[in-house]
Write a protein that holds these residues in place. Structure first.
Motif, mmCIF file in Angstrom:
data_model
loop_
_atom_site.group_PDB
_atom_site.id
_atom_site.type_symbol
_atom_site.label_atom_id
_atom_site.label_comp_id
_atom_site.label_asym_id
_atom_site.label_seq_id
_atom_site.Cartn_x
_atom_site.Cartn_y
_atom_site.Cartn_z
ATOM 1 N N THR A 327 0.838 -1.190 0.000
ATOM 2 C CA THR A 327 0.000 0.000 0.000
ATOM 3 C C THR A 327 0.879 1.249 0.000
ATOM 4 O O THR A 327 1.876 1.296 0.713
ATOM 5 N N GLY A 328 0.516 2.198 -0.844
ATOM 6 C CA GLY A 328 1.259 3.456 -0.896
ATOM 7 C C GLY A 328 2.308 3.508 -1.998
ATOM 8 O O GLY A 328 2.864 4.572 -2.265
ATOM 9 N N THR A 329 2.572 2.349 -2.666
ATOM 10 C CA THR A 329 3.523 2.361 -3.789
ATOM 11 C C THR A 329 2.998 3.288 -4.886
ATOM 12 O O THR A 329 1.826 3.186 -5.254
ATOM 13 N N PRO A 330 3.851 4.175 -5.406
ATOM 14 C CA PRO A 330 3.372 5.089 -6.447
ATOM 15 C C PRO A 330 2.967 4.375 -7.731
ATOM 16 O O PRO A 330 3.604 3.391 -8.115
ATOM 17 N N THR A 362 -5.949 4.048 -20.603
ATOM 18 C CA THR A 362 -5.554 3.100 -19.567
ATOM 19 C C THR A 362 -6.345 3.395 -18.293
ATOM 20 O O THR A 362 -6.771 4.531 -18.065
ATOM 21 N N GLY A 363 -6.540 2.360 -17.463
ATOM 22 C CA GLY A 363 -7.270 2.497 -16.199
ATOM 23 C C GLY A 363 -6.479 1.895 -15.054
ATOM 24 O O GLY A 363 -5.735 0.926 -15.251
ATOM 25 N N TYR A 364 -6.632 2.482 -13.854
ATOM 26 C CA TYR A 364 -5.845 2.092 -12.678
ATOM 27 C C TYR A 364 -6.820 2.009 -11.503
ATOM 28 O O TYR A 364 -7.432 3.016 -11.130
ATOM 29 N N ALA A 365 -6.964 0.789 -10.902
ATOM 30 C CA ALA A 365 -8.013 0.583 -9.894
ATOM 31 C C ALA A 365 -7.449 0.237 -8.517
ATOM 32 O O ALA A 365 -6.288 -0.139 -8.392
ATOM 33 N N HIS A 366 -8.343 0.335 -7.540
ATOM 34 C CA HIS A 366 -8.109 -0.077 -6.139
ATOM 35 C C HIS A 366 -7.105 0.803 -5.404
ATOM 36 O O HIS A 366 -6.504 0.362 -4.424
ATOM 37 N N MET A 367 -6.888 2.050 -5.880
ATOM 38 C CA MET A 367 -5.891 2.913 -5.257
ATOM 39 C C MET A 367 -6.257 3.224 -3.794
ATOM 40 O O MET A 367 -7.445 3.345 -3.452
ATOM 41 N N SER A 368 -5.210 3.391 -2.981
ATOM 42 C CA SER A 368 -5.462 3.886 -1.620
ATOM 43 C C SER A 368 -5.720 5.389 -1.676
ATOM 44 O O SER A 368 -6.462 5.933 -0.857
ATOM 45 N N VAL A 389 -0.901 2.619 -4.579
ATOM 46 C CA VAL A 389 -1.494 1.288 -4.458
ATOM 47 C C VAL A 389 -2.327 1.192 -3.181
ATOM 48 O O VAL A 389 -1.951 1.738 -2.142
ATOM 49 N N GLY A 390 -3.469 0.485 -3.312
ATOM 50 C CA GLY A 390 -4.342 0.270 -2.160
ATOM 51 C C GLY A 390 -5.186 -0.958 -2.393
ATOM 52 O O GLY A 390 -4.831 -1.822 -3.229
ATOM 53 N N THR A 391 -6.281 -1.059 -1.682
ATOM 54 C CA THR A 391 -7.157 -2.228 -1.825
ATOM 55 C C THR A 391 -8.617 -1.801 -1.708
ATOM 56 O O THR A 391 -9.456 -2.500 -1.141
ATOM 57 N N THR A 392 -8.920 -0.620 -2.270
ATOM 58 C CA THR A 392 -10.285 -0.095 -2.226
ATOM 59 C C THR A 392 -11.153 -0.806 -3.265
ATOM 60 O O THR A 392 -10.659 -1.351 -4.246
ATOM 61 N N GLY A 393 -12.469 -0.795 -3.036
ATOM 62 C CA GLY A 393 -13.398 -1.476 -3.932
ATOM 63 C C GLY A 393 -13.355 -2.970 -3.700
ATOM 64 O O GLY A 393 -13.026 -3.422 -2.596
ATOM 65 N N GLN A 394 -13.697 -3.759 -4.754
ATOM 66 C CA GLN A 394 -13.692 -5.212 -4.600
ATOM 67 C C GLN A 394 -12.272 -5.716 -4.769
ATOM 68 O O GLN A 394 -11.821 -5.974 -5.882
ATOM 69 N N SER A 395 -11.576 -5.870 -3.662
ATOM 70 C CA SER A 395 -10.166 -6.236 -3.717
ATOM 71 C C SER A 395 -9.819 -7.047 -2.486
ATOM 72 O O SER A 395 -10.341 -6.799 -1.400
ATOM 73 N N THR A 396 -8.945 -8.043 -2.660
ATOM 74 C CA THR A 396 -8.597 -8.920 -1.538
ATOM 75 C C THR A 396 -7.303 -8.499 -0.852
ATOM 76 O O THR A 396 -6.953 -9.037 0.184
ATOM 77 N N GLY A 397 -6.566 -7.562 -1.445
ATOM 78 C CA GLY A 397 -5.308 -7.137 -0.834
ATOM 79 C C GLY A 397 -4.723 -6.033 -1.681
ATOM 80 O O GLY A 397 -5.215 -5.773 -2.781
ATOM 81 N N PRO A 398 -3.693 -5.359 -1.157
ATOM 82 C CA PRO A 398 -3.138 -4.227 -1.904
ATOM 83 C C PRO A 398 -2.579 -4.649 -3.262
ATOM 84 O O PRO A 398 -1.704 -5.525 -3.312
ATOM 85 N N HIS A 399 -3.095 -4.088 -4.294
ATOM 86 C CA HIS A 399 -2.571 -4.341 -5.648
ATOM 87 C C HIS A 399 -3.079 -3.264 -6.598
ATOM 88 O O HIS A 399 -4.044 -2.554 -6.298
ATOM 89 N N LEU A 400 -2.393 -3.149 -7.705
ATOM 90 C CA LEU A 400 -2.868 -2.293 -8.798
ATOM 91 C C LEU A 400 -3.541 -3.179 -9.833
ATOM 92 O O LEU A 400 -2.936 -4.146 -10.314
#
Ligand SMILES: [Zn+2]
Length: 456
Positions: A327-330, A362-368, A389-400
């Motif tokens: 989480t927090g990776t640019p 391009t699209g980038y999802a689940h950001m913190s 990077v975060g895990t917002t929305g339908q997400s099981t862990g921090p990822h882009l």
């Protein structure tokens, strides 16, 4: 002139001119610059055939793109023995048999001609609105009906199919490549209203302006970057027929946009491997690559494609690529572009999308979090940090979750064939500099011809 698919040698030598009478209400006038009446005599490009045995049968072969020579009245012209053409338009639901019937061919002769045609062209491929030029040879019969002697079908600006009487009897079909030449056309202008209207004022065909926008779309945002008094230059290939009439506008070989004083030229160059592409004056590819991995130090954790959805539980196409990272990776903008959306987006959580040009986004999802200043309409450069990077929305862990959309379809970012964004070097750069210098010289040689469009 070139005949394909036959052993017949054809050469261009001076021959008899042909006459086309357009008198019937059904006849359509071919592409001409003037159309004084619906009854006109049209002079044909003179041509004769190297093999005299078939010369008479094929003498009208090159009669496809006639020019108006005047407003002569065919009614009073003396009866000639020259073969002439009459144009018929293909109607919706039409068949070639129907057209030849309308053209006055008896059904047996028409069948023979169609059979010959089918060896190289399927009459089913005829489209409504297309033109068929039917050939007639004048007879001395008192009822005034002339003999059907074949027809020709223009396929595109460069090729035609001809069906003509064969020396051995019956008919034979020929595919003819027209003897076209390529010249370059130079145009330039100052933008007062829009780029397209400036192009149109300078006589540039819309297809060429569209190509220009495409070529520059990686570098220029045409919605925002164009200002009053910006300038454009463009030089493009044009195919012309033997009479010098343009029949097709081809590719751009050089163009430049001067935007707020900043000149951006592009040159068409053929690479050693045979590919053609546009490069700026220093050999940098005009197309820019998108980053396949718009994040540092991430691990690819889920591929594009079908998979069992980790939260919803059922099999569903995974429309992007997942990169696991703390989480927090640019997260970087994968390419230059304009932010299309930035904010909460359902299952995507905090989400940013960027439009790179008319083709790619391009699209980038689940950001913190979304980076400060990243908002709809904001222009970004490749590598700008757009979020974290975060895990917002339908997400099981921090990822882009990263998506590449090309022409509205989600593509596999790892597989999508992206523009290379290449920078030429070494021998290739030397070769490019040769192309660039030739194009600059060509551009200069077309200057000041005193025409709206300078041509050579
Ligand atoms: Zn994903």
């Amino acid at each position: 002139m070139l005949l394909r698919g036959t052993a017949v040698a054809v050469s261009l030598i001076a021959g008899a001119a042909l006459t086309l009478n357009l008198t019937s209400g059904e006849a359509v006038a071919p592409r001409t610059d003037e159309n004084p009446s619906n009854s006109q005599t049209i002079g044909m490009a003179p041509i004769s055939i190297g093999n005299p045995a078939i010369a008479s049968a094929l003498a009208w072969l090159d009669a496809g793109r006639p020019s108006v020579t005047g407003s002569a009245t065919p009614q009073t012209a003396p009866k000639s023995t020259d073969t002439y053409l009459k144009a018929f338009r293909v109607k919706a639901g039409d068949t070639l048999s129907h057209i030849l019937d309308r053209a006055g061919a008896d059904s047996q002769t028409a069948d023979e001609a169609i059979r010959a045609l089918k060896r190289i062209f399927s009459p089913r491929d005829l489209k409504a609105g297309q033109t068929i030029n039917v050939a007639y040879t004048p007879t001395l019969s008192s009822d005034g009906t002339d003999r059907f002697t074949g027809f020709q079908i223009p396929l595109d600006y460069a090729t035609r199919v001809h069906v003509a009487p064969a020396p051995e009897g019956g008919f034979r079909a020929y595919e003819i490549e027209l003897p076209l030449q390529t010249r370059q056309v130079r145009a330039e202008g100052t933008i007062t209203n829009s780029l397209f209207s400036a192009g149109s004022d300078a006589g540039v065909p819309p297809s060429v302006m569209a190509e220009l926008v495409r070529a520059f779309s990686w570098d220029v945002d045409f919605q925002r970057d164009i200002q009053k008094n910006d300038r454009f230059e463009v030089m493009f290939d044009q195919k012309v027929d033997e009479a010098g009439r343009p029949v097709h506008d081809g590719r751009i070989v050089y163009a430049s946009l001067t935007l707020s004083g900043d000149r951006k030229p592009i040159y068409l160059h053929q690479l050693a491997d045979g590919r053609w592409d546009y490069f700026d004056d220093k050999g940098q590819g005009a197309k820019k690559a998108l980053m396949r991995t718009p994040i540092d130090g991430a691990r690819l954790s889920s591929h594009f494609g079908n998979r069992k959805h980790p939260i919803l539980g059922y099999t569903k196409k995974h429309t992007g690529t997942d990169f696991a990272a703390p989480t927090g990776t640019p997260i970087y903008a994968a390419g230059d572009g304009v932010v299309e959306s930035a904010g909460w987006n359902g299952g995507y959580g905090k989400y940013v999308s960027i439009r790179h040009n008319s083709e790619y986004s391009t699209g980038y999802a689940h950001m913190s979090g979304i980076n400060r200043g990243i908002a709809k309409g904001k222009r970004v450069r490749q590598g700008d940090i757009i979020g974290f990077v975060g895990t917002t929305g339908q997400s099981t862990g921090p990822h882009l979750h990263y998506e590449v959309v090309r022409l509205g379809a989600k593509m596999n970012p790892m597989r999508v064939k992206m523009p290379s964004g290449e920078k030429l070097s070494g021998k290739e750069l030397v070769r490019f500099e040769g192309s660039r210098n030739n194009l600059n010289a060509k551009w200069a040689s077309l200057a000041g011809k005193g025409k709206r469009l300078a041509q050579n």
